[in-house]
Write a protein that holds these residues in place. Structure first.
Motif, PDB file in Angstrom:
ATOM      1  N   ILE A  45      51.551  45.568  33.467  1.00  0.00           N
ATOM      2  CA  ILE A  45      50.270  45.090  34.000  1.00  0.00           C
ATOM      3  C   ILE A  45      49.110  45.741  33.241  1.00  0.00           C
ATOM      4  N   GLN A  71      50.279  37.166  36.684  1.00  0.00           N
ATOM      5  CA  GLN A  71      49.733  36.818  38.007  1.00  0.00           C
ATOM      6  C   GLN A  71      49.306  38.071  38.758  1.00  0.00           C
ATOM      7  N   LYS A  72      50.200  39.075  38.700  1.00  0.00           N
ATOM      8  CA  LYS A  72      49.914  40.322  39.417  1.00  0.00           C
ATOM      9  C   LYS A  72      48.747  41.073  38.802  1.00  0.00           C
ATOM     10  N   ALA A  73      48.650  41.019  37.471  1.00  0.00           N
ATOM     11  CA  ALA A  73      47.624  41.800  36.776  1.00  0.00           C
ATOM     12  C   ALA A  73      46.216  41.342  37.141  1.00  0.00           C
ATOM     13  N   PHE A  74      46.052  40.038  37.399  1.00  0.00           N
ATOM     14  CA  PHE A  74      44.697  39.516  37.558  1.00  0.00           C
ATOM     15  C   PHE A  74      44.376  38.991  38.955  1.00  0.00           C
ATOM     16  N   TYR A  75      45.341  39.082  39.869  1.00  0.00           N
ATOM     17  CA  TYR A  75      45.108  38.654  41.236  1.00  0.00           C
ATOM     18  C   TYR A  75      43.849  39.306  41.808  1.00  0.00           C
TER      19      TYR A  75
END
Ligand SMILES: Nc1nc2c(ncn2[C@@H]2O[C@H](COP(=O)(O)OP(=O)(O)O)[C@@H](O)[C@H]2O)c(=O)[nH]1
Lengths: 313, 415
Positions: free
Chosen positions: A28, A59-63
């Motif tokens: 991430i 997805q997790k990095a920019f949520y």
């Protein structure tokens, strides 16, 4: 609100408690560096488990924001139909932008010549199509799912790996990567290949897919398929892109694929692992390295390094 | 499952590749196809033993010249731990690779050829591992089979090394000596039958039991902001999340924080990891933090706990390890990358070059070449927010980027 303390340190730097959390945080971090340091990043998406894992990490990095870069698939035209169907569904469900560039077009334009014979494959031809697409869109960072444990030359690859104007890798002149710091400074025309899951092993990827309950194409699971044997490897007999001599007999067996590259160079393994936990268990036990099932590396010991110098993924 | 990253150091032919290959082989980490390739090549070369070094030497040039020229990463695991070994070459001219490998490692193995004992190279390997404040160093005295597994000779090498230890800067570094034969497999994974006089642990036994304290997680919490997340969707209309990694200690919801360099105060409102909220963030987790107040924060800024501020300054002195063929000279300018923050730096003064071999000869100089180590003072165009390297690994280190070639030209450890 969750009450548990989140415990996700970075693996490359020491001694975390849970390996998979550490790897996840590291990936991430790298993806965020890409978004911050580059103007036009792209995620190279093959439809395989590694690039699907990258999509989840992004997805997790920019949520709660959307992934701030498009995906690009360099389509050899020889992909497993299951992979393509999966790709299109994923992109739609997540509302992602997908760019497709076809090796067939490069062939039609006379830029590359199709190989012929028993071991013909479009794997090598992808490089030209990829480099053309990078130039067309002026991508300055291409995120890929390569891992250092895959192959010996890969073990030397940096996380930010600079490619020159011709897309080539100069393995003797790589930038040192110290601590967590990633140097993404480049000249116009150069680009950086980024490998967020460099430090993951094949088993780590599978464990993550299991833990996160990530959907993957069905051919990764055991299924009945018409196959034939050659050079001790199992080839799919269900598509004409795989060359088969008349004396190579077809039989129906239960198999699965460990990687889903180009059909013409991806062999299957005999397996009854039809669920993710069975697959993870199988990988844990497995004694054949993943790339053992890819004919393109068997061509010569230096195969991968040569391809990488030329600009391959 | 835990992960341990280990750097290796040794001179050419001390047996580094053989040792790593032996670790892989005896822990059954080599896959059948790799083993087969090693057997085939060993036979082709006419060896009557298995050349394990083939398991690690990756590049064509390396195979041709039979040397290791760049950092390679090797992965294996046991039931209790995952290991990453950074295989760094030990030639004089490759200090840079060693520093690189050590920068992300928790422990280090220094190899000594028992026939040669402590040589100048050994001093350098030890110096660098000590400079980088690697907590655990294992001195593997290799090729014991070639000195008849002699306890006496082993003790004399050990005594030579202990003399070095008295000169080191970071005295708390833990040093362990192990007599091994990488080729024959003595004391690597399996206990040696030829050295019953040695009562200590084998190399693997020792690695398996290393102190678990993460050296990257000491110090006070620093949160360098990597990226500002602004979804601009209906659901998250006013969301401004600060994405980054927590280095040192932990941060909790409700903590009073100061944003650097603006010195604005606020409180942590939420800590997100993906779509879940957490009370605390720790151990280099990649989280997203939101604040109670609308504060102006951008990439390169840093959140720290109020009352726990780092040094904020436009000048400082650091130990520099130079890695570029272009020399560093007094007055030259570089892009200084401190974490994710970039500023311009000018070399104010090179104090003296440090001979990395404990010879104590520190030379006056106005230029640093590849592999040189020196005390250097810098002036910056903007302040950075740093801690001393000995107190904070991440916030006390930086890299220097050559703005003409974009090369990572050097690394610094702030005093
Ligand atoms: N007799 C003996 N030879 C060794 C031992 N370890 C390594 N060697 C040999 O020393 C040479 C150099 O080893 P290598 O692993 O390539 O060294 P590196 O340059 O440090 O990676 C090779 O011929 C090895 O077979 C050992 O413990 N005993």
């Amino acid at each position: 609100m969750e009450t548990t303390i989140i415990d996700t340190p970075t693996k490359t730097e020491g001694l975390p408690k849970l390996k998979i959390n550490a790897l996840e945080s590291e990936a991430i971090y790298i993806l965020r560096e890409v978004a911050a340091q580059f103007e036009k990043p792209v995620l190279l998406f093959s439809g395989g488990k590694d690039s699907i894992t990258l999509v989840r990490l992004a997805q997790k990095a920019f949520y709660p924001a959307k992934i701030p870069f498009p995906l690009m698939h360099i389509d050899t035209g020889h992909n497993f139909p299951e992979t393509i169907e999966f790709r299109d569904r994923l992109v739609k469900e997540l509302g992602l932008e997908l760019i497709i560039r076809n090796v067939q077009d490069s062939i039609d334009e006379g830029k590359v010549v199709e190989e012929s014979g028993k071991y013909a494959s479009r794997n090598m031809l992808q490089t030209t199509t990829l480099l053309d697409a990078i130039e067309e869109f002026k991508f300055d960072a291409c995120i890929g799912g390569a891992r250092r444990d895959e192959e010996k030359a890969r073990a030397k690859e940096r996380i930010f790996s600079v490619r020159d104007d011709f897309g080539q890798w100069d393995e003797k002149n790589q930038r040192p990567e110290l601590f967590d710091m990633l140097n993404g400074e480049i000249e116009m025309g150069q680009n950086v290949r980024v490998f967020p899951i460099s430090n993951w092993t094949e088993l780590d990827v599978w464990s993550y897919i299991e833990k996160e309950d990530i959907e993957i194409p069905s051919i990764y699971f055991a299924h009945k398929r018409n196959v034939f044997l050659r050079d001790g490897m199992i080839w799919s007999a269900e598509d004409e892109v795989v060359f088969r001599a008349d004396d190579e007999l077809v039989e129906e067996r239960t198999v699965r694929f460990r990687t889903v590259g180009d059909m013409s160079c991806t062999a299957a393994v005999f397996s009854h692992a039809d669920t993710i936990d069975k697959v993870v268990a199988e990988i844990r036990e497995s004694k054949i390295s993943e790339r053992g099932a890819r004919i393109d590396d068997k061509r010569s010991e230096a195969a991968m390094e040569k391809r990488k110098q030329q600009g391959y993924f | 499952m835990e992960v341990l990253k280990i750097a290796t150091a040794g001179s050419v032919d001390d047996g580094k590749s053989t040792l790593i290959g032996r670790l892989l082989y005896d822990t059954k980490s080599l896959t059948d196809d790799k083993l087969e390739a090693i057997e085939k090549t060993s036979k082709k070369k006419g060896y009557d033993y298995l050349d394990f070094s083939l398991a690690t030497d990756g590049l064509v040039a390396e195979r041709e010249q039979g040397i290791t020229i760049d950092v390679a990463h090797i992965y294996f695991s046991t039931a209790s731990k995952s290991y990453i070994i950074a295989d760094t070459p030990g030639h004089v001219e490759y200090t840079r690779n060693m520093v690189t490998g050590a920068s992300t490692s928790q422990a280090a193995i220094i190899l000594i050829d028992a026939r040669k004992g402590v040589i100048e190279q050994t001093n350098r390997h030890f110096f660098i591992n000590n400079l980088l404040r690697i907590k655990d160093v294992i001195v593997a005295i290799n090729k014991m089979d070639l000195i008849d597994f002699s306890e006496e000779k082993y003790n004399s090498i050990k005594a030579d090394f202990e003399e070095l230890m008295s000169k080191r800067d970071y005295q708390d570094q833990k040093i362990t000596f192990i007599p091994v034969s990488a080729l024959k497999g003595d004391n690597v994974v399996n206990r040696s039958e030829s050295m019953t006089w040695y009562k200590g642990q084998t190399l693997l036994e020792h690695l398996e039991e290393l102190d678990r304290k993460d050296i990257f997680n000491v110090g006070t919490p620093r949160f360098p902001v990597q990226y500002v997340i602004r979804p601009k969707t209906e659901e998250f209309h006013d969301f401004r999340g600060f994405a980054g990694k927590v280095y040192g200690g932990e941060l909790s919801v409700g903590d009073e924080v100061v944003v650097l360099p603006s010195m604005t105060r606020s409180k942590i409102k939420d800590i997100y990891f993906y779509d879940k909220k957490y009370k605390k963030a720790t151990r280099r987790s990649s989280v997203t933090i939101t604040l109670e107040d609308e504060v102006n924060v951008s990439r390169g800024d840093m959140l720290v706990k109020a009352g726990d501020l780092p040094t904020i300054d436009k000048q400082f002195t650091a130990t520099i390890s130079w890695m570029d063929s272009q020399k560093l000279t007094t007055g030259s300018k570089y892009v200084l990358q401190h974490g994710v923050n970039k500023v311009l730096a000018k070399v104010d003064r090179i104090h003296h070059k440090i001979q990395p071999d404990y010879s104590g000869i520190d030379a006056e100089t106005d230029a640093l070449g590849m592999n040189d180590i020196a005390q250097v003072s810098f002036k910056l165009n903007k302040p950075i927010f740093y801690d001393a390297f000995k107190n904070h690994r991440t916030n006390g280190s930086f890299i220097l980027i050559d703005s003409h070639t974009n090369a990572t030209a050097g690394v610094g450890f702030i005093n």
